[in-house]
Design a protein around this motif. Structure first.
Motif, PDB file in Angstrom:
ATOM      1  N   MET A 188       0.842  -1.190   0.000  1.00  0.00           N
ATOM      2  CA  MET A 188       0.000   0.000   0.000  1.00  0.00           C
ATOM      3  C   MET A 188       0.877   1.240   0.000  1.00  0.00           C
ATOM      4  SD  MET A 188      -3.039   0.893   2.701  1.00  0.00           S
ATOM      5  CE  MET A 188      -3.768   2.528   2.748  1.00  0.00           C
ATOM      6  N   ALA A 189       0.391   2.312  -0.607  1.00  0.00           N
ATOM      7  CA  ALA A 189       1.140   3.561  -0.641  1.00  0.00           C
ATOM      8  C   ALA A 189       0.185   4.732  -0.470  1.00  0.00           C
ATOM      9  CB  ALA A 189       1.894   3.699  -1.954  1.00  0.00           C
ATOM     10  N   GLU A 190       0.715   5.830   0.045  1.00  0.00           N
ATOM     11  CA  GLU A 190      -0.032   7.085   0.122  1.00  0.00           C
ATOM     12  C   GLU A 190       0.817   8.193  -0.467  1.00  0.00           C
ATOM     13  OE1 GLU A 190      -1.548   8.005   3.981  1.00  0.00           O
ATOM     14  OE2 GLU A 190      -2.995   6.348   3.978  1.00  0.00           O
ATOM     15  N   LEU A 191       0.199   8.981  -1.317  1.00  0.00           N
ATOM     16  CA  LEU A 191       0.849  10.120  -1.952  1.00  0.00           C
ATOM     17  C   LEU A 191       0.222  11.397  -1.419  1.00  0.00           C
ATOM     18  CD1 LEU A 191       0.703   8.784  -5.635  1.00  0.00           C
ATOM     19  CD2 LEU A 191       2.490   8.381  -3.931  1.00  0.00           C
ATOM     20  N   GLN A 192       1.019  12.238  -0.794  1.00  0.00           N
ATOM     21  CA  GLN A 192       0.528  13.511  -0.268  1.00  0.00           C
ATOM     22  C   GLN A 192       0.985  14.609  -1.221  1.00  0.00           C
ATOM     23  OE1 GLN A 192       1.651  13.983   3.842  1.00  0.00           O
ATOM     24  NE2 GLN A 192       1.026  11.907   4.395  1.00  0.00           N
ATOM     25  N   VAL A 193       0.022  15.137  -1.966  1.00  0.00           N
ATOM     26  CA  VAL A 193       0.320  16.121  -3.010  1.00  0.00           C
ATOM     27  C   VAL A 193      -0.444  17.406  -2.728  1.00  0.00           C
ATOM     28  CG1 VAL A 193       0.746  14.311  -4.717  1.00  0.00           C
ATOM     29  CG2 VAL A 193      -1.553  15.244  -4.463  1.00  0.00           C
ATOM     30  N   HIS A 194      -0.200  18.435  -3.544  1.00  0.00           N
ATOM     31  CA  HIS A 194      -0.968  19.665  -3.403  1.00  0.00           C
ATOM     32  C   HIS A 194      -2.435  19.385  -3.720  1.00  0.00           C
ATOM     33  CE1 HIS A 194       3.160  21.320  -3.813  1.00  0.00           C
ATOM     34  NE2 HIS A 194       2.700  22.142  -2.885  1.00  0.00           N
ATOM     35  N   GLY A 195      -3.322  20.106  -2.989  1.00  0.00           N
ATOM     36  CA  GLY A 195      -4.714  19.693  -2.963  1.00  0.00           C
ATOM     37  C   GLY A 195      -5.635  20.280  -4.003  1.00  0.00           C
ATOM     38  N   SER A 196      -5.128  20.770  -5.110  1.00  0.00           N
ATOM     39  CA  SER A 196      -6.039  21.279  -6.144  1.00  0.00           C
ATOM     40  C   SER A 196      -6.674  20.122  -6.903  1.00  0.00           C
ATOM     41  CB  SER A 196      -5.286  22.176  -7.121  1.00  0.00           C
ATOM     42  OG  SER A 196      -4.395  21.410  -7.906  1.00  0.00           O
ATOM     43  N   ARG A 197      -7.816  20.388  -7.504  1.00  0.00           N
ATOM     44  CA  ARG A 197      -8.474  19.362  -8.311  1.00  0.00           C
ATOM     45  C   ARG A 197      -7.568  18.935  -9.473  1.00  0.00           C
ATOM     46  NH1 ARG A 197     -14.131  19.067  -7.576  1.00  0.00           N
ATOM     47  NH2 ARG A 197     -14.975  20.695  -6.212  1.00  0.00           N
ATOM     48  N   ALA A 198      -6.861  19.911 -10.052  1.00  0.00           N
ATOM     49  CA  ALA A 198      -6.025  19.606 -11.211  1.00  0.00           C
ATOM     50  C   ALA A 198      -4.896  18.651 -10.852  1.00  0.00           C
ATOM     51  CB  ALA A 198      -5.457  20.892 -11.810  1.00  0.00           C
ATOM     52  N   VAL A 199      -4.209  18.926  -9.731  1.00  0.00           N
ATOM     53  CA  VAL A 199      -3.100  18.067  -9.324  1.00  0.00           C
ATOM     54  C   VAL A 199      -3.611  16.677  -8.950  1.00  0.00           C
ATOM     55  CG1 VAL A 199      -1.330  17.686  -7.567  1.00  0.00           C
ATOM     56  CG2 VAL A 199      -1.626  19.956  -8.574  1.00  0.00           C
ATOM     57  N   THR A 200      -4.662  16.625  -8.131  1.00  0.00           N
ATOM     58  CA  THR A 200      -5.204  15.336  -7.706  1.00  0.00           C
ATOM     59  C   THR A 200      -5.647  14.502  -8.899  1.00  0.00           C
ATOM     60  OG1 THR A 200      -5.991  16.353  -5.650  1.00  0.00           O
ATOM     61  CG2 THR A 200      -6.917  14.211  -6.243  1.00  0.00           C
ATOM     62  N   GLY A 201      -6.376  15.139  -9.804  1.00  0.00           N
ATOM     63  CA  GLY A 201      -6.849  14.423 -10.984  1.00  0.00           C
ATOM     64  C   GLY A 201      -5.711  13.916 -11.848  1.00  0.00           C
ATOM     65  N   ALA A 202      -4.668  14.736 -12.037  1.00  0.00           N
ATOM     66  CA  ALA A 202      -3.549  14.350 -12.883  1.00  0.00           C
ATOM     67  C   ALA A 202      -2.776  13.174 -12.284  1.00  0.00           C
ATOM     68  CB  ALA A 202      -2.620  15.538 -13.097  1.00  0.00           C
ATOM     69  N   VAL A 203      -2.563  13.187 -10.971  1.00  0.00           N
ATOM     70  CA  VAL A 203      -1.817  12.106 -10.322  1.00  0.00           C
ATOM     71  C   VAL A 203      -2.615  10.800 -10.382  1.00  0.00           C
ATOM     72  CG1 VAL A 203      -0.856  11.286  -8.139  1.00  0.00           C
ATOM     73  CG2 VAL A 203      -0.531  13.667  -8.837  1.00  0.00           C
ATOM     74  N   ILE A 204      -3.919  10.877 -10.164  1.00  0.00           N
ATOM     75  CA  ILE A 204      -4.741   9.671 -10.239  1.00  0.00           C
ATOM     76  C   ILE A 204      -4.758   9.117 -11.656  1.00  0.00           C
ATOM     77  CG2 ILE A 204      -7.124   8.818 -10.079  1.00  0.00           C
ATOM     78  CD1 ILE A 204      -7.491  10.616  -7.656  1.00  0.00           C
ATOM     79  N   GLU A 205      -4.897   9.987 -12.656  1.00  0.00           N
ATOM     80  CA  GLU A 205      -4.876   9.534 -14.048  1.00  0.00           C
ATOM     81  C   GLU A 205      -3.551   8.868 -14.387  1.00  0.00           C
ATOM     82  OE1 GLU A 205      -7.105   9.386 -16.468  1.00  0.00           O
ATOM     83  OE2 GLU A 205      -8.658  10.077 -15.082  1.00  0.00           O
ATOM     84  N   ALA A 206      -2.448   9.412 -13.877  1.00  0.00           N
ATOM     85  CA  ALA A 206      -1.135   8.814 -14.128  1.00  0.00           C
ATOM     86  C   ALA A 206      -1.031   7.437 -13.495  1.00  0.00           C
ATOM     87  CB  ALA A 206      -0.039   9.732 -13.589  1.00  0.00           C
ATOM     88  N   ALA A 207      -1.575   7.284 -12.259  1.00  0.00           N
ATOM     89  CA  ALA A 207      -1.558   5.977 -11.595  1.00  0.00           C
ATOM     90  C   ALA A 207      -2.406   4.967 -12.360  1.00  0.00           C
ATOM     91  CB  ALA A 207      -2.049   6.118 -10.161  1.00  0.00           C
ATOM     92  N   LEU A 208      -3.534   5.415 -12.877  1.00  0.00           N
ATOM     93  CA  LEU A 208      -4.424   4.521 -13.620  1.00  0.00           C
ATOM     94  C   LEU A 208      -3.823   4.083 -14.953  1.00  0.00           C
ATOM     95  CD1 LEU A 208      -7.878   6.252 -12.968  1.00  0.00           C
ATOM     96  CD2 LEU A 208      -7.039   4.110 -11.986  1.00  0.00           C
ATOM     97  N   ALA A 209      -2.826   4.814 -15.418  1.00  0.00           N
ATOM     98  CA  ALA A 209      -2.171   4.443 -16.673  1.00  0.00           C
ATOM     99  C   ALA A 209      -1.302   3.198 -16.510  1.00  0.00           C
ATOM    100  CB  ALA A 209      -1.318   5.601 -17.189  1.00  0.00           C
ATOM    101  N   VAL A 210      -0.975   2.849 -15.257  1.00  0.00           N
ATOM    102  CA  VAL A 210      -0.190   1.647 -14.996  1.00  0.00           C
ATOM    103  C   VAL A 210      -1.103   0.430 -15.131  1.00  0.00           C
ATOM    104  CG1 VAL A 210       1.221   0.419 -13.303  1.00  0.00           C
ATOM    105  CG2 VAL A 210       1.328   2.927 -13.447  1.00  0.00           C
ATOM    106  N   GLU A 211      -0.648  -0.568 -15.879  1.00  0.00           N
ATOM    107  CA  GLU A 211      -1.470  -1.742 -16.161  1.00  0.00           C
ATOM    108  C   GLU A 211      -1.902  -2.457 -14.876  1.00  0.00           C
ATOM    109  OE1 GLU A 211      -1.288  -5.869 -18.844  1.00  0.00           O
ATOM    110  OE2 GLU A 211       0.416  -4.472 -18.804  1.00  0.00           O
ATOM    111  N   GLY A 212      -3.172  -2.852 -14.836  1.00  0.00           N
ATOM    112  CA  GLY A 212      -3.704  -3.564 -13.680  1.00  0.00           C
ATOM    113  C   GLY A 212      -4.222  -2.672 -12.575  1.00  0.00           C
ATOM    114  N   THR A 213      -4.267  -1.364 -12.835  1.00  0.00           N
ATOM    115  CA  THR A 213      -4.716  -0.414 -11.816  1.00  0.00           C
ATOM    116  C   THR A 213      -6.085   0.133 -12.194  1.00  0.00           C
ATOM    117  OG1 THR A 213      -2.421   0.227 -11.415  1.00  0.00           O
ATOM    118  CG2 THR A 213      -4.118   1.687 -10.556  1.00  0.00           C
TER     119      THR A 213
END
Length: 458
Positions: A79-104
């Protein structure tokens, strides 16, 4: 839900904030970390890293990264936790990048907690405690939910189940020696001693409704005759205009609710229609609803006009109502609805009012006496809703239903006419009910509804 998937979701609230937390859990967690951060951080150490989009290499943000290798994590998985800046743009971009990894994929509501349950990290009562902790609105709710999330109910129910297993073992041993009457009688007597004590403890738990009151809210109904000032009192206690106020009798037709926090206990204050004989269909329905809510209440405040404190409540109410004697002294008299006390309103219009000790007079218009009324309410809800020591109270209808099932099975076990084989079966029924409380057996049907209470990232 497929545990072979790696799930990702925001674990913090939606909207702009200084920091947002994104959770990742599953077998591909290390792949996500490597794709976004380049290398794995030291386990259980917050490490400042730049986060990149694995598809284009673009810098997304810079934040703290924590990695919890299995099984030492909340879910029991990597398990991992990523603490990033809290704007919608940053949160959305980081989640989209994680979802780009196969099996996620995106997590479903409560899926992190469900994986923790299915991997044996927490039991069902602790899951429910976590759900209540996330939703806690008052200090008392927080304390109760935290105690349950830390295992207070689990320890109680597991202790009961362990005692029940002793009784089961005795009965099973007796069945093995069914041809020896003295052995059967001896083990059955010992089992009955255990069952009687256990049944008494469960009965005590069932009689205690403090946990349910604290979780769901202590319900206080303001009832009384028309024009006593019920809506005015509701607005005064809520400190806002929640109900329409008019000198016209019968203005309140429906039930109006406001939520208060009294001494850390959630209180639902309910305004009802004035109780009187009426021929109008709409007002009559309001009176019917008022009586129904009064019957369901934890407390009824019977409100009386201080300028004419002689109106008696309808038949079926128990408690006290205000009566003025020939000298003008208002006293409390027993009637036949559970009312803790009568409250006299419009004290500003009755300057010569004399009160018997224990009764309260207020003015919803000027605020006189409201502080005393609030103190009485606080003492009442604290004494009947809060707990600090002893066995923790049950908090959910599901708990009550399972304990009632166990209690009934134990009662049947004590039936003298039952043969030993059927007695042993009743102990198995009781054990099954207790096992379902913590989620050890046969709880699949409750899991979907329970975990749906959680937000996506929990």
């Amino acid at each position: 839900m497929n545990q072979s998937d790696t799930i990702v979701a925001p674990a913090s609230g939606a909207g702009r904030a200084a920091v947002a937390v994104i959770r990742v859990s599953g077998p591909g967690t290390t792949d996500v970390l490597k794709a976004l951060c380049g290398a794995l951080p030291t386990p259980r150490h917050a490490t400042l890293r730049k986060l990149h989009d694995p598809r284009a290499g673009a810098l997304l943000d810079r934040g703290l990264v924590l990695w919890f290798p299995a099984p030492s994590s909340f879910t029991g998985e990597d398990m991992a936790e990523l603490q990033v800046h809290g704007s919608r743009a940053v949160t959305g971009a980081v989640i989209e990048a994680a979802l780009a990894v196969e099996g996620t994929r995106l997590a479903e509501p409560g899926e992190f907690a469900r994986r923790a349950f299915e991997n044996g990290k927490i039991d069902l009562t602790e899951v429910e405690g976590l759900a209540d902790l996330v939703n806690a609105e008052t200090e008392a709710q927080r304390r109760q939910a935290l105690a349950q999330a830390e295992g207070s109910l689990r320890r109680l129910y597991q202790g009961w189940r362990a005692e029940l297993l002793k009784a089961q073992a005795l009965m099973e041993a007796g069945l093995d020696f069914s041809d020896e009457g003295d052995v059967v009688a001896d083990v059955q007597t010992k089992a009955e001693m255990i069952v009687r004590e256990l049944r008494a403890e469960i009965a005590t738990q069932l009689a205690d409704r403090r946990g349910e009151r604290l979780r769901d809210g202590y319900r206080v109904v303001i009832a009384g005759p028309p024009n006593a000032g019920k809506s005015s009192l509701l607005n005064a206690l809520a400190r806002r205009d929640a109900a329409i106020v008019s000198e016209e009798a019968g203005t309140t037709r429906d039930v109006i609710e406001v939520h208060l926090d009294l001494a850390g206990v959630p209180v639902i204050l309910i305004d009802t229609a004035g109780l009187r004989a009426t021929e109008g269909a709409v007002e009559a329905e309001g009176v019917r609803r008022a009586l129904a809510r009064a019957g369901e209440a934890d407390l009824v405040l019977w409100l009386v006009d201080a300028t004419d404190p002689k109106w008696s409540p309808p038949e079926g109410f128990q408690g006290f109502h205000a009566i003025a004697n020939a000298d003008g002294v208002v006293s409390g008299q027993k009637t036949s609805i559970p009312v803790l006390f009568a409250v006299l309103n419009k004290r500003d219009l009755a300057p010569d009012l004399k009160l018997q000790e224990g009764l309260i007079a207020v003015s919803a218009k000027t605020g006189e006496g409201l502080e005393d009324l609030v103190k009485v309410l606080e003492n009442r809800v604290i004494s009947t809703s809060s707990w600090d020591a002893g066995a923790p109270p049950l908090t959910r209808v599901r708990h009550r239903q399972e304990l009632q099932g166990a209690h009934a099975a134990l009662a049947r076990f004590l039936d003298k006419s039952l043969i030993p084989e059927l007695k042993a079966d009743e102990l198995r029924v009781a054990a099954r009910h207790l096992g379902r409380l913590t989620g050890h057996i046969d709880v699949e049907e409750v899991l979907g509804a329970l975990f749906a209470e959680f937000c996506i990232g929990k």
